[in-house]
Design an enzyme around this catalytic site. Structure first.
Site, PDB file in Angstrom:
ATOM      1  N   LYS A  69       0.844  -1.191   0.000  1.00 57.41           N
ATOM      2  CA  LYS A  69       0.000   0.000   0.000  1.00 57.41           C
ATOM      3  C   LYS A  69       0.883   1.245   0.000  1.00 57.41           C
ATOM      4  O   LYS A  69       1.733   1.411   0.875  1.00 57.41           O
ATOM      5  CB  LYS A  69      -0.904   0.018   1.230  1.00 57.41           C
ATOM      6  CG  LYS A  69      -1.707   1.310   1.384  1.00 57.41           C
ATOM      7  CD  LYS A  69      -2.253   1.441   2.785  1.00 57.41           C
ATOM      8  CE  LYS A  69      -2.864   2.804   3.060  1.00 57.41           C
ATOM      9  NZ  LYS A  69      -1.892   3.921   2.987  1.00 57.41           N
ATOM     10  N   LEU A 103      -4.206   0.101   7.280  1.00 58.63           N
ATOM     11  CA  LEU A 103      -3.100   1.014   7.543  1.00 58.63           C
ATOM     12  C   LEU A 103      -3.625   2.434   7.381  1.00 58.63           C
ATOM     13  O   LEU A 103      -4.518   2.685   6.566  1.00 58.63           O
ATOM     14  CB  LEU A 103      -1.943   0.776   6.562  1.00 58.63           C
ATOM     15  CG  LEU A 103      -1.153  -0.524   6.712  1.00 58.63           C
ATOM     16  CD1 LEU A 103      -0.113  -0.642   5.602  1.00 58.63           C
ATOM     17  CD2 LEU A 103      -0.476  -0.607   8.078  1.00 58.63           C
ATOM     18  N   ASP A 104      -3.056   3.366   8.139  1.00 57.04           N
ATOM     19  CA  ASP A 104      -3.479   4.760   8.046  1.00 57.04           C
ATOM     20  C   ASP A 104      -3.268   5.306   6.639  1.00 57.04           C
ATOM     21  O   ASP A 104      -2.459   4.791   5.862  1.00 57.04           O
ATOM     22  CB  ASP A 104      -2.681   5.628   9.028  1.00 57.04           C
ATOM     23  CG  ASP A 104      -2.933   5.254  10.477  1.00 57.04           C
ATOM     24  OD1 ASP A 104      -3.980   4.640  10.753  1.00 57.04           O
ATOM     25  OD2 ASP A 104      -2.075   5.571  11.318  1.00 57.04           O
ATOM     26  N   PHE A 105      -3.962   6.392   6.343  1.00 58.21           N
ATOM     27  CA  PHE A 105      -3.889   7.044   5.028  1.00 58.21           C
ATOM     28  C   PHE A 105      -2.447   7.341   4.625  1.00 58.21           C
ATOM     29  O   PHE A 105      -2.045   7.127   3.481  1.00 58.21           O
ATOM     30  CB  PHE A 105      -4.710   8.343   5.077  1.00 58.21           C
ATOM     31  CG  PHE A 105      -4.818   9.061   3.760  1.00 58.21           C
ATOM     32  CD1 PHE A 105      -5.671   8.610   2.767  1.00 58.21           C
ATOM     33  CD2 PHE A 105      -4.072  10.205   3.524  1.00 58.21           C
ATOM     34  CE1 PHE A 105      -5.781   9.276   1.553  1.00 58.21           C
ATOM     35  CE2 PHE A 105      -4.174  10.885   2.317  1.00 58.21           C
ATOM     36  CZ  PHE A 105      -5.029  10.418   1.325  1.00 58.21           C
ATOM     37  N   THR A 107       0.307   5.964   5.977  1.00 54.30           N
ATOM     38  CA  THR A 107       1.217   4.855   6.260  1.00 54.30           C
ATOM     39  C   THR A 107       1.266   3.943   5.048  1.00 54.30           C
ATOM     40  O   THR A 107       0.244   3.668   4.426  1.00 54.30           O
ATOM     41  CB  THR A 107       0.743   4.056   7.491  1.00 54.30           C
ATOM     42  OG1 THR A 107       0.702   4.925   8.624  1.00 54.30           O
ATOM     43  CG2 THR A 107       1.681   2.900   7.786  1.00 54.30           C
TER      44      THR A 107
END
Length: 249
Positions: A69, A103-105, A107
């Protein structure tokens, strides 16, 4: 007879937890009747099951992949705000798969993708303590005392964090590179942990999920799990399950 959440998850439509929400929202029909009870069981060989009016397909072969990602996208299949999602990186695929966790935006890193609901549930269940390993660039002065404190556990607004592992990779004049291994999953956990000791995260990348490793997979690319990778992580899950049973040591 099989619980309807499992059938929906096995069809690759959603995770079991998301399927429960679909049930409670009245978005699932069986043989023309709306079903909203979580314990409902059906016969997948005879019953016609629809989600939002669409007949769910017959179960497809199990798929196991990892995605690198990139930063600047959400780790969901759809976003009401119109932001880029991880689905944008495999639009040409006909497979119905979904991410295991998030996962965070901002990260980047390893996300597991699958249509195997049981496998996904095991990877995320707290009883298995599956480690997740990150590389982080942190600004501010991070002392050895801070690291010891973080490894032991710090109090956040949602409670004390579980013990973790932190190794210094490189120290710079105003920042540090760290390798951090967590054994639990909370929203923005590493960022909040660093804030608790007066530091902030500049960059965060997940490089490991259990025995799986991101390796050199480029951002935005996917690859299937190798048979030996899948066998290895299943072995980890089996051992963890045995250790967590009452009366086992």
């Amino acid at each position: 007879m099989v619980r309807i959440q499992k059938i929906i998850a096995d069809a690759g439509i959603s995770s079991r937890r998301a399927a429960e929400r679909l049930l409670l929202q009245g978005r699932i029909m069986v043989n023309g009747q709306i079903i909203n009870e979580l314990g409902t069981k059906v016969d997948p060989s005879q019953d016609h099951i629809r989600v939002d009016g669409k007949l769910i397909p017959q179960s497809q072969p199990k798929v196991y992949m990892i995605l690198h990602k990139p930063q600047g996208c959400v780790s969901t299949m759809h976003d009401p705000e119109g932001r880029k999602t991880i689905k944008d990186f495999f639009r040409t695929s006909s497979l119905r798969i979904y991410p295991v966790g998030r996962l965070d935006f901002n990260t980047e890193g390893l996300i597991v993708l699958t249509n195997d609901g049981d496998f996904a549930a095991q990877l995320l269940h707290p009883r298995y303590h599956i480690p997740k390993t990150y590389v982080a660039k942190v600004s501010g002065v991070l002392s050895d005392q801070n690291i010891a404190q973080l490894q032991k556990g710090v109090m956040l607004d949602d409670g004390m964090t579980a013990p973790c592992r932190i190794n210094k990779i490189k120290k710079l004049p105003t920042s540090s590179w760290l390798e951090i291994t967590l054994f639990e999953g909370r929203k923005r956990q590493i960022r909040r942990m660093m804030e608790s000791v007066g530091c902030s995260v500049i960059r965060l990348k997940r490089i490991g999920f259990g025995s799986l490793r991101l390796g050199t997979l480029p951002p935005g690319q996917t690859r299937p799990l190798e048979p030996e990778e899948l066998a290895q992580i299943r072995t980890v899950l089996t051992r963890s399950s045995k250790r967590s049973r009452p009366g086992t040591h």
